[in-house]
Design a protein around this motif. Structure first.
Motif, PDB file in Angstrom:
ATOM      1  N   UNK A 188       6.460 -13.110   4.871  1.00 23.25           N
ATOM      2  CA  UNK A 188       6.626 -12.922   6.317  1.00 23.25           C
ATOM      3  C   UNK A 188       7.755 -11.947   6.640  1.00 23.25           C
ATOM      4  N   UNK A 189       8.600 -11.616   5.655  1.00 22.41           N
ATOM      5  CA  UNK A 189       9.681 -10.666   5.867  1.00 22.41           C
ATOM      6  C   UNK A 189       9.249  -9.222   5.606  1.00 22.41           C
ATOM      7  N   UNK A 190       7.975  -9.044   5.305  1.00 23.62           N
ATOM      8  CA  UNK A 190       7.496  -7.694   5.035  1.00 23.62           C
ATOM      9  C   UNK A 190       7.811  -6.778   6.221  1.00 23.62           C
ATOM     10  N   UNK A 225      16.729   2.870  -1.106  1.00 25.18           N
ATOM     11  CA  UNK A 225      16.269   3.991  -0.287  1.00 25.18           C
ATOM     12  C   UNK A 225      17.364   4.316   0.721  1.00 25.18           C
ATOM     13  N   UNK A 226      18.005   5.450   0.527  1.00 25.85           N
ATOM     14  CA  UNK A 226      19.122   5.829   1.402  1.00 25.85           C
ATOM     15  C   UNK A 226      20.077   4.648   1.610  1.00 25.85           C
ATOM     16  N   UNK A 227      20.398   3.951   0.523  1.00 24.38           N
ATOM     17  CA  UNK A 227      21.363   2.834   0.483  1.00 24.38           C
ATOM     18  C   UNK A 227      20.778   1.478   0.893  1.00 24.38           C
ATOM     19  N   UNK A 228      19.499   1.398   1.269  1.00 21.13           N
ATOM     20  CA  UNK A 228      18.874   0.123   1.614  1.00 21.13           C
ATOM     21  C   UNK A 228      18.063  -0.400   0.425  1.00 21.13           C
ATOM     22  N   UNK A 229      18.188  -1.703   0.138  1.00 22.32           N
ATOM     23  CA  UNK A 229      17.488  -2.312  -0.993  1.00 22.32           C
ATOM     24  C   UNK A 229      16.162  -2.921  -0.529  1.00 22.32           C
ATOM     25  N   UNK A 230      15.080  -2.534  -1.192  1.00 19.14           N
ATOM     26  CA  UNK A 230      13.739  -3.005  -0.881  1.00 19.14           C
ATOM     27  C   UNK A 230      12.950  -3.218  -2.175  1.00 19.14           C
ATOM     28  N   UNK A 231      11.858  -3.961  -2.073  1.00 20.25           N
ATOM     29  CA  UNK A 231      10.847  -3.970  -3.114  1.00 20.25           C
ATOM     30  C   UNK A 231       9.534  -3.551  -2.459  1.00 20.25           C
ATOM     31  N   UNK A 232       8.825  -2.624  -3.099  1.00 19.68           N
ATOM     32  CA  UNK A 232       7.507  -2.202  -2.628  1.00 19.68           C
ATOM     33  C   UNK A 232       6.483  -2.581  -3.687  1.00 19.68           C
ATOM     34  N   UNK A 233       5.367  -3.143  -3.241  1.00 18.15           N
ATOM     35  CA  UNK A 233       4.305  -3.580  -4.139  1.00 18.15           C
ATOM     36  C   UNK A 233       3.005  -2.955  -3.651  1.00 18.15           C
ATOM     37  N   UNK A 234       2.283  -2.335  -4.573  1.00 18.67           N
ATOM     38  CA  UNK A 234       1.111  -1.552  -4.192  1.00 18.67           C
ATOM     39  C   UNK A 234      -0.042  -1.815  -5.157  1.00 18.67           C
ATOM     40  N   UNK A 235      -1.239  -1.850  -4.604  1.00 19.39           N
ATOM     41  CA  UNK A 235      -2.468  -1.903  -5.385  1.00 19.39           C
ATOM     42  C   UNK A 235      -3.354  -0.763  -4.919  1.00 19.39           C
ATOM     43  N   UNK A 236      -3.877   0.028  -5.857  1.00 25.31           N
ATOM     44  CA  UNK A 236      -4.856   1.048  -5.524  1.00 25.31           C
ATOM     45  C   UNK A 236      -6.222   0.523  -5.915  1.00 25.31           C
ATOM     46  N   UNK A 264      -7.302   9.243  -6.453  1.00 29.13           N
ATOM     47  CA  UNK A 264      -7.391   8.913  -5.044  1.00 29.13           C
ATOM     48  C   UNK A 264      -8.004   7.534  -4.884  1.00 29.13           C
ATOM     49  N   UNK A 265      -7.660   6.866  -3.808  1.00 27.33           N
ATOM     50  CA  UNK A 265      -8.211   5.553  -3.550  1.00 27.33           C
ATOM     51  C   UNK A 265      -7.532   4.916  -2.364  1.00 27.33           C
ATOM     52  N   UNK A 266      -8.042   3.763  -2.006  1.00 26.91           N
ATOM     53  CA  UNK A 266      -7.438   3.004  -0.915  1.00 26.91           C
ATOM     54  C   UNK A 266      -6.249   2.229  -1.451  1.00 26.91           C
ATOM     55  N   UNK A 267      -5.097   2.451  -0.844  1.00 27.15           N
ATOM     56  CA  UNK A 267      -3.896   1.733  -1.240  1.00 27.15           C
ATOM     57  C   UNK A 267      -3.674   0.551  -0.320  1.00 27.15           C
ATOM     58  N   UNK A 268      -3.387  -0.593  -0.894  1.00 24.71           N
ATOM     59  CA  UNK A 268      -2.958  -1.758  -0.134  1.00 24.71           C
ATOM     60  C   UNK A 268      -1.552  -2.072  -0.604  1.00 24.71           C
ATOM     61  N   UNK A 269      -0.592  -2.022   0.297  1.00 30.32           N
ATOM     62  CA  UNK A 269       0.798  -2.130  -0.116  1.00 30.32           C
ATOM     63  C   UNK A 269       1.618  -2.816   0.962  1.00 30.32           C
ATOM     64  N   UNK A 270       2.782  -3.286   0.524  1.00 27.12           N
ATOM     65  CA  UNK A 270       3.758  -3.821   1.471  1.00 27.12           C
ATOM     66  C   UNK A 270       5.145  -3.577   0.921  1.00 27.12           C
ATOM     67  N   UNK A 271       6.113  -3.645   1.815  1.00 28.71           N
ATOM     68  CA  UNK A 271       7.502  -3.511   1.403  1.00 28.71           C
ATOM     69  C   UNK A 271       8.314  -4.607   2.072  1.00 28.71           C
TER      70      UNK A 271
END
Length: 221
Positions: A205-207, A169-180, A1-8
């Motif tokens: 800025x496109x996040x 994701x359901x046919x959409x292309x993304x990148x997700x980046x996460x730090x715990x 468990x921890x605080x997640x900081x993420x964006x997609x």
């Protein structure tokens, strides 16, 4: 468990292919290294539950942002995406129950996530149904996942890394980046995260700060 900081961030077909080549080790990005043995293909099937009919009702009642059952299927290196020696054979499967409380600051998600492994997801489904919850949303994510680090220096703490998922994701292309993270100043972690995104050649800025439910429901309209 921890605080997640993420964006997609949504990615184009060209960006997707470029990041795919990097994550597979066919190309390099200056200043970034991939953790040894960290490459996985993961298929995540998510089921979201609520006691309410709308997200407005849920928020007003103080219900957590996410009440979720996730089933993860892991593949080998040779099973990354269709067109790259894809094979549908299952390697291993795990299920988790998760409650997540989410806050968005400057377009970046700050999450508190409590997750536990479950041997039989049907038991959790029955408990939720008997408690008045219903499934209101499904999501399938097919992702290439790696751990990345800044080259030449440790991250904020040695055990921290950028968890990168290049995904459909359901046919959409993304990148997700996460730090715990467990207690470092959020602004410091956010600054390193945005620096990392720029090094990947992406525009921070496109996040997309919308939830997946909002993204996928908007696409239906």
């Amino acid at each position: 468990m921890g605080r997640e900081i993420e964006l997609k961030i949504p990615v184009s077909e060209t960006e997707y292919k470029r990041l795919f080549e990097f994550m597979k080790g066919f190309d390099k990005i200056e200043g970034i290294r991939i953790g040894l043995g960290s490459l996985d293909r993961i298929i995540k099937n998510d089921e979201y539950y609520s006691r309410y009919q709308t997200r407005q009702e849920s928020k007003a009642a103080g219900e957590p942002q996410v009440i979720r059952i996730r089933t993860e299927t892991y593949g080998t290196i040779g099973q990354i995406v269709p067109g790259y020696n894809y094979s549908p054979d299952k390697i291993s499967e795990h299920a988790f129950f998760c409650i997540k409380r989410k806050v968005i600051e400057n377009g970046i998600e700050l999450n508190r996530e409590d997750e536990t492994f479950v041997q039989n997801a049907d038991v959790i489904r029955d408990i939720l149904t008997l408690s008045g919850y219903h499934k209101f949303f499904d999501k399938k994510k097919d992702a290439l996942s790696v751990l990345c680090y800044f080259e030449g220096r440790a991250y904020i703490k040695p055990e921290c890394a950028f968890h990168v998922e290049l995904e459909i994701v359901n046919d959409f292309k993304y990148v997700e980046i996460e730090v715990t993270d467990e207690g470092n100043p959020a602004d410091e972690v956010r600054a390193d995260l945005e620096k990392f995104v720029a090094m990947l050649g992406l525009d921070v800025t496109k996040r997309d700060s919308r939830s997946w439910m909002e993204i996928l429901n908007a696409a239906k309209k």
